[in-house]
Design an enzyme around this catalytic site. Sequence first.
Site, PDB file in Angstrom:
ATOM      1  N   GLY A   7       0.759  -1.129   0.024  1.00 47.77           N
ATOM      2  CA  GLY A   7       0.082   0.094  -0.173  1.00 47.77           C
ATOM      3  C   GLY A   7       0.887   1.352   0.009  1.00 47.77           C
ATOM      4  N   ALA A   8       1.995   1.199  -0.725  1.00 48.48           N
ATOM      5  CA  ALA A   8       2.884   2.129  -0.796  1.00 48.48           C
ATOM      6  C   ALA A   8       3.041   3.254  -1.766  1.00 48.48           C
ATOM      7  CB  ALA A   8       4.422   1.700  -0.756  1.00 48.48           C
ATOM      8  N   GLY A  11      -0.743   7.856   0.625  1.00 46.50           N
ATOM      9  CA  GLY A  11      -1.156   7.897   2.110  1.00 46.50           C
ATOM     10  C   GLY A  11      -0.006   7.442   3.096  1.00 46.50           C
ATOM     11  N   ILE A  12      -0.234   6.552   4.215  1.00 42.21           N
ATOM     12  CA  ILE A  12       0.349   6.352   5.206  1.00 42.21           C
ATOM     13  C   ILE A  12       1.608   5.684   4.714  1.00 42.21           C
ATOM     14  CG2 ILE A  12       0.562   4.929   7.212  1.00 42.21           C
ATOM     15  CD1 ILE A  12      -2.452   5.730   7.717  1.00 42.21           C
ATOM     16  N   GLY A  13       1.021   4.448   3.654  1.00 45.59           N
ATOM     17  CA  GLY A  13       2.351   3.524   3.092  1.00 45.59           C
ATOM     18  C   GLY A  13       3.445   4.512   2.401  1.00 45.59           C
ATOM     19  N   TYR A 166     -14.902  -3.590   6.624  1.00 47.67           N
ATOM     20  CA  TYR A 166     -13.365  -3.079   6.847  1.00 47.67           C
ATOM     21  C   TYR A 166     -12.963  -3.370   8.238  1.00 47.67           C
ATOM     22  CZ  TYR A 166      -9.949   0.259   7.614  1.00 47.67           C
ATOM     23  OH  TYR A 166      -8.490   0.938   8.023  1.00 47.67           O
TER      24      TYR A 166
END
Length: 286
Positions: A7-8, A11-13, A166
């Site tokens: 998930g890079a 966002g956070i990734g 989720y």
Amino acid sequence: MRAVITGASGGIGAAIAERLAGEGMSVVMVGRDEGRLSDAARRIEAAVPDADLRPDVTDLSLMADVRRLAERLGDEPPDVVISNAAVVAPIDEVTSEGIQRVLATNHLAPYLLLRSLAEALGDRPARFIVVGASPTALRRVPVDVDHLDSRDGLAPIPSFRPFAAYGRTKNMNAMFVYALARRLAGTAITVNGAHPGIIRDTGLGRDTHGLLRLSARILDRFCPGPEAGADTPAWLATSPDVATTTGKFYVKRRPVPTAPHTTDQSRCDALWEHSAQLVGLPATTR
């Protein structure tokens, strides 16, 4: 040192990737959208000119893709793996492999990937970090360990049901952390979970509709950015203070308890066994 972050592509990734690249790690950035992944790599390289980045395009909703990713990574097993990828998707959306997409991406992908990499690592040390969600909020959505893709007991408002599904997968993440940590006890691999906080610009609401989409947009105005969400996962990946700590769940760098329905060993073992069946792994090995 080599780190893998799923998930890079944003966002956070992407924020975690930038943090670890800035600390001198070689970073494998895993994402399903080649364009977004390339854009994220370019932004990181602008901030960290000597960054060693290796984009890897993988659709984590497909177990065949996850197996191929594990094979590629197994040739040079990483020192750090941060499972961050997650989606909020319609509860009736299934992949070409016949698996509920939210279940496949959020739980089965890290389950298959980390189990596979644990085998490849053998006796070598590594840190596995699974990015979860708020332990407090998730007390209300226990996992049905016999029906992992259950549509029952979700939110009464239809547009909120994907978020409740989720949430269940995020509880699965915590349960998987505990189950894998127990099975890797005595090895040099540590396994911990982390809640990054309520963060804006994560892309989680990209496929949402109705009141859920509106609520997410409003909430984004008041939340910190991805850099704040990257802090605890990146700290778990690098700090000497937690080099040997395993089987914990962290919020703001502090270990916190999660709901009893996530820590019950019989429930965690049932989740482990059903997950093994879905991804085609034996349940009796790590």
